[in-house]
Design an enzyme around this catalytic site. Sequence first.
Site, short mmCIF file in Angstrom:
data_model
loop_
_atom_site.label_atom_id
_atom_site.label_comp_id
_atom_site.label_asym_id
_atom_site.label_seq_id
_atom_site.Cartn_x
_atom_site.Cartn_y
_atom_site.Cartn_z
N ARG A 178 0.81 -1.21 0.00
CA ARG A 178 0.00 0.00 0.00
C ARG A 178 0.85 1.27 0.00
O ARG A 178 0.49 2.28 0.60
CB ARG A 178 -0.99 0.00 1.18
CG ARG A 178 -1.94 -1.18 1.21
CD ARG A 178 -2.79 -1.27 -0.06
NE ARG A 178 -3.61 -2.48 -0.06
CZ ARG A 178 -3.27 -3.60 -0.67
NH1 ARG A 178 -2.14 -3.68 -1.34
NH2 ARG A 178 -4.07 -4.64 -0.63
N SER A 227 -11.15 -0.63 1.81
CA SER A 227 -10.75 -1.08 3.13
C SER A 227 -10.28 0.11 3.96
O SER A 227 -9.49 0.93 3.49
CB SER A 227 -9.63 -2.11 3.03
OG SER A 227 -10.08 -3.27 2.36
N GLU A 297 -5.80 2.98 5.88
CA GLU A 297 -5.58 2.81 4.45
C GLU A 297 -6.32 3.88 3.68
O GLU A 297 -5.84 4.38 2.67
CB GLU A 297 -6.02 1.41 4.00
CG GLU A 297 -5.74 1.13 2.54
CD GLU A 297 -5.92 -0.33 2.17
OE1 GLU A 297 -6.46 -0.59 1.08
OE2 GLU A 297 -5.53 -1.21 2.96
#
Length: 309
Positions: A178, A227, A297
């Site tokens: 990420r 998410s 996130e």
Amino acid sequence: MMAARIEADWRDSLPTPRGRVAFDAPLGAATWFRVGGEAAYLLRPQDADDLAAFMQAVPPELPVTIIGAASNLIIRDGGIPGIVVKLARGFSEIAIEPDGVIAGAAALDMTIAETAAAAGLAGLEFLSGIPGSLGGAVAMNAGAYGSEIRDVLDWAEIIGRDGTIARYTAADLALSYRHASLPPGGIVVRARLIGRGDQPEAIAARMADIRTNREASQPIRARTGGSTFRNPEGHKAWQLIDQAGCRGMVIGDAQVSEKHCNFLINRGAATAADLEALGDAVRARVLAETGIALLWEIKRIGVAQGGPS
């Protein structure tokens, strides 16, 4: 009047782009959560050359924020100071090559996957399970269903804060979980993804499995984002949230999804402050229960209502 406003002399000094400009432009309706304040100055550039020329002339002290599909984003209620650049129509072209796809940063991940599948290019099916557009996917090395951008990225074209356009390989961007190491202030405008030949029917079947799994496990028809938290090393975020008793937890009109508790939901009247407070409350509970600190996130940008400009 919005606190996060560009002073008149800054507005007057900005270049005139070929794209569209709006002042004090509402942003909330354009986000998947349907929350957030205004952009002091909203630019929708016509194409990469238009954006590059604009960036060359922007004063270096003026903040610039990039948004795409706004699927994995909370824009705070006080809005975004400085310049907001929204990549849209001029950055959505998709071109098929024998062994890959070249797509603009505003091309939706799902559309890229579908276009590649129709052309008999496999390896990009996982994009059909990622909400949002390619620019954001590259910028955060997005992933789903066992694959991520670093597995398929050949190169990305990025406009720097000074308006220069350069091409970076996947290795240059040091992609990790990420995360991508973009140049400071860099804006992804186009990328090439690598595919491999396969029968369109076989690719379509794999994408159908992803779609079925996603619809069964995620609240995709709610006002939500992707998410909320990253998966900590060796753990699943949703399991930690469930273990801490946060499934269904509510603050204001924001709720932790009952269906998948790593998703937050706007039940209709939530504010950005509600969503962010709920996320922080979940983090606190998980830390107290498990000793593990969840990392956001979802990106949270802008200023709180009544906050400093």
